[in-house]
Design an enzyme around this catalytic site. Structure first.
Site: not given
Length: 828
Positions: A592, A777, A780
């Protein structure tokens, strides 16, 4: 003499019912008194002729059904066949398991006779949760019925020398099941016996859950009721295949029917025990019991049924032969026949005794040698002419179900015209093979070899035949590695940890095992692999491909350059077809917003067939398997895949029996195509083309760079300057791909802010109207306006914004809830 008190204290502390404690005390006292549990040949005599069920002329009385309960013993995990869940959940015919067929048998009987036949299970602590979950999902009518379950008890393992409770670092290893003789104590402890009697039930039919031939037979029930017998055992006539199993006998002392199990036979009596002409009948474990008479016996002995002791010598840790030597005391429920004065037995046909104890039995039942009749009972295919094939799979190679699954990965071969099948060594069978007559197959090589398609008969030596070549599976020994517990965001560790010996392999194998155990057929559909492009992604992808092939995956999609954002993965899983190619799940290689690089972070997570992350039940299963893993599967000679450009590659085994299709797909096209159905691209373009509007999108050198270029430059025809840091880099260009005011400092400055979100002096410089950044990724985001900070956006923010604006979106023809979910999953 050893005292029972330590056992009592241990059992009471565990909350075990008094009925179970009393029953265990009875067997314990037998042990410490010097009893061996052996029944000498001199103390028994053979059983004479018995009534045959097929010869009974009784007229079935359906009214008895309202007084009858069917109980299935469902406490076994099938550990002897390599299973670690309820054995009854093992697939046995088509896509159905033991419990599927059992449930359908009960429901069919209710339909045919118009009576609500009572059904219940004796589960164990190990099988209860899985079993109840199964019924809740597939047979909610049965799941909702009162008294569906009672729980089998557990008893302490005993130190082989002192007879005190054994101790072990893993407390679970200190306990063992007390055998199915615990049925009677469990009925008392659960209150089921009293409840059944209160509700007017008089008869109980009990059988093992793995014996699908044991259905409630109306003629046998009527016969049992008519005899007035308190207890009746269904027996079959012994054959050579049954000579090592227990048998029925008559105790000379009181002319009482008794059951002698193999563990009750002295070595010097072995020949007589196995003489099938002398002791002709064995117990099928299909029992008929008068509940009122059972209650009388239990009351007579103070709350339990005293049963003969069966002593098993084991080690406290069943997986460690060097661990403490222990004794496990068990009882058999059929042994209760000696407690019922006037008990009787009948001979039933073999169709009522079809348990699955070994892989031989499982392969036979799965094959066309057996068919399912209108009552959902497996019966021998009429084409077999009344004689089932004699099975002889290599006991060393095919002791575990997993080995059989691998051998039949290509489908189940035909056995309907087979008389005898003997297999020595590793083989691979398929549904294109038809075994005919007597067949003997030998393979002395260390690689599984394929059995030819078509009719196969006689002696076949596969030792020197062509193997799988690049698709040869290697089983590599390994051991558990601490700390491999994934969350819904996957497993994240330092890159060097993932690069350590077997770290990635262990986790991936446990993921595959868990996905298979949850019901997914890896040979159907497609596995998707993508990631955020961080360091070690390319190498990890090649490893996963080799392991996927070894675990039976036949089709793989890989994102170009190994890239695919988390939302894009969701889109591909849910949208890319055709239907027969639909993805069953995906591995996403990402940590992430964590930094990337050889000394930074790496991660892996699994997304399911709905496009969302693996649920907690699945990640928990993965973690549990990582603590037990002993080996992983990999095709070490499988060729490396060029993931640098979209392409399709088919790899075929050397023997031509199987192939794998691998497609490198665009990391953005499917995602962008879907976005165009969700959002009004022409309206967005009209906004972006206005003189009074400008924007910039910062991909932070993460996976969203190619998607941003595709959307803003190729589709919306905006200038290249719209997209910044749009080239994915394995270390995010030394940055931290976390879209916030601290780490997206280049974008923040462009938008006229400092890291606190406060305005800064920009002079005459024109600040864009809109700015956004995405994490590594792509799931967000941070949103900025002209010199103001909106938010770092996660799911809840997307959900609120899209719900408020859903009527403006083309996707609004769906419900508001659906719109918000899909737009969030596919665009954030």
């Amino acid at each position: 003499m050893a005292s029972f008190e330590p056992c009592r204290a241990k059992m009471e502390a565990e909350g075990i019912a008094e009925s179970a404690i009393a029953a265990f005390e009875s067997t314990f006292n037998s042990l410490v008194s010097g009893a061996t549990g052996l029944i000498p040949e001199s103390a028994i005599s053979p059983v004479p002729e018995l009534v045959k069920a097929d010869d009974m002329s009784v007229e079935p009385d359906a009214s008895l059904l309202s007084k009858t309960v069917v109980c299935k013993l469902n406490g076994g995990l099938g550990t002897g066949m390599g299973l670690d869940k309820a054995k009854s959940l093992l697939t046995v015919k088509g896509n159905e398991c033991f419990l599927d067929l059992t449930a359908k048998q009960i429901l069919k009987m209710r339909e045919v006779h118009g009576e609500k036949v009572k059904f219940m299970l004796m589960n164990s602590f190990s099988t209860s949760a899985d079993t109840l979950d199964f019924f809740a999902k597939k047979y909610p009518i049965l799941a909702a019925e009162d008294g569906l379950e009672m729980i089998q008890n557990k008893v302490p393992k005993l130190d082989a020398t002192t007879f005190e409770p054994a101790a072990h670092a893993n407390s679970d290893n200190e306990w063992c099941p007390p055998g199915h003789g615990d049925l009677y104590a469990a009925m008392v402890a659960s209150g089921r016996l009293d409840a059944l009697l209160k509700d007017g039930f008089k008869y109980m039919f009990v059988s093992n859950s793995d014996n699908l031939g044991a259905v409630l037979d109306m003629k046998i029930l009527t016969h049992f009721a008519a005899t007035g017998a308190p207890f009746m055992m269904e027996c079959c006539e012994r054959t050579e295949n049954d000579k090592k199993g227990g048998h029925l006998a008559i105790r000379k002392e009181d002319n009482q029917l008794i059951l002698r199990e193999s563990a009750m036979c002295a070595d010097e009596d072995e020949a007589s025990f196995q003489d099938i002409t002398l002791h002709r009948f064995f117990n099928t474990n299909n029992l008929w019991i008068r509940l009122d008479k059972l209650k009388e016996i239990i009351d007579k002995f103070g709350g339990f049924v005293p049963l003969p002791m069966i002593m098993n010598k084991k080690t406290v840790d069943p997986k460690d032969d060097s661990s403490q030597k222990v004794i496990q005391l068990e009882t058999a429920m059929g042994a209760a026949i000696e407690m019922f004065q006037g008990a009787t037995a009948i001979i039933v046909p073999r169709t009522r005794f079809a348990p699955v104890k070994k892989c031989n039995d499982l392969l036979l039942l799965r094959s066309d040698a057996y068919v399912i009749n209108e009552d959902y009972r497996p019966i021998l295919n009429p084409a077999c002419n009344g004689k089932a094939p004699v099975m002889g799979l290599d006991s060393k190679k095919y002791k575990l179900v997993g080995a059989l699954e691998e051998a039949t990965e290509g489908g189940i071969p035909s056995l309907v015209n087979c008389e005898r099948l003997t297999v020595k060594g590793l083989v691979r069978m398929s549904n294109k093979t038809k075994f005919v007559g007597a067949v003997s197959i030998v393979n002395n090589s260390d690689e599984a070899k394929s059995v030819p398609a078509g009719d196969v008969t006689g002696d076949i030596d596969l030792t020197d035949s062509t193997g799988l070549g690049p698709m040869k599976v290697s089983v590599v020994k390994t051991s558990p590695i601490d700390g491999q517990k994934p969350g819904t965001s996957g497993l994240r560790k330092k890159t060097q940890v993932f690069m350590g010996e077997n770290y990635l392999n262990n986790f991936v194998q446990c993921a595959f095992d868990s996905v298979k155990e949850s019901g997914t057929d890896l040979g159907e559909g497609t596995l998707l692999i993508g990631g955020d492009g961080r360091y070690y992604n390319p190498e990890a992808i090649q490893t996963i491909v080799k392991m996927a092939v070894a675990n039976g995956v036949k089709r793989i999609w890989i994102g170009e350059n190994g890239l695919m954002s988390t939302p894009a993965v969701s889109a591909v899983i849910r949208e890319k077809g055709p239907i027969w190619q639909k993805a069953f799940g995906a591995f996403i290689l990402t940590a992430s917003h964590n930094p990337g690089g050889p000394d930074e972070d790496f991660g892996i997570k699994y997304n399911c067939e709905n496009g969302g992350p693996a649920p907690e039940s699945l990640t928990n299963m993965m973690f549990e398997k990582t603590t037990l893993i002993k080996s992983f599967r990999i095709c070490e000679d499988f060729p490396s895949i060029d993931i640098s450009t979209p392409s399709t590659k088919t790899v075929t085994s050397t023997d031509g029996t199987t192939e794998v299709n691998i497609e490198v797909i665009s990391s953005v096209d499917n995602h962008v195509t879907l976005l165009k159905t969700i959002f009004d691209f022409p309206a967005i373009k009209a906004l972006l083309d206005r003189d009074d509007f400008s924007m910039v999108y910062d991909s932070m050198h993460g996976v969203n760079g190619p998607t941003a270029k595709k959307v803003f430059i190729d589709e919306l025809f905006q200038p290249d300057s719209t997209c910044m840091n749009a080239v994915p880099k394995d270390d995010f260009n030394g940055g931290h791909a976390d879209p916030n005011l601290t780490y997206a400092k280049e974008l923040v400055e462009i938008m006229g802010l400092n890291k606190k979100g406060e305005k800064i002096e920009v002079g005459d410089r024109k600040v864009p109207s809109f700015g956004a950044a995405a994490d590594g990724d792509g799931d967000r985001n941070m949103i900025l306006g002209t010199q103001f900070f909106c938010n770092s956006v996660g799911f809840s923010s997307h959900h609120r914004c899209i719900c408020r604006c859903h009527s403006f979106l083309p996707v609004s023809r769906r419900s508001k809830r659906s719109c918000a979910f899909h737009a969030h999953k596919w665009c954030c």
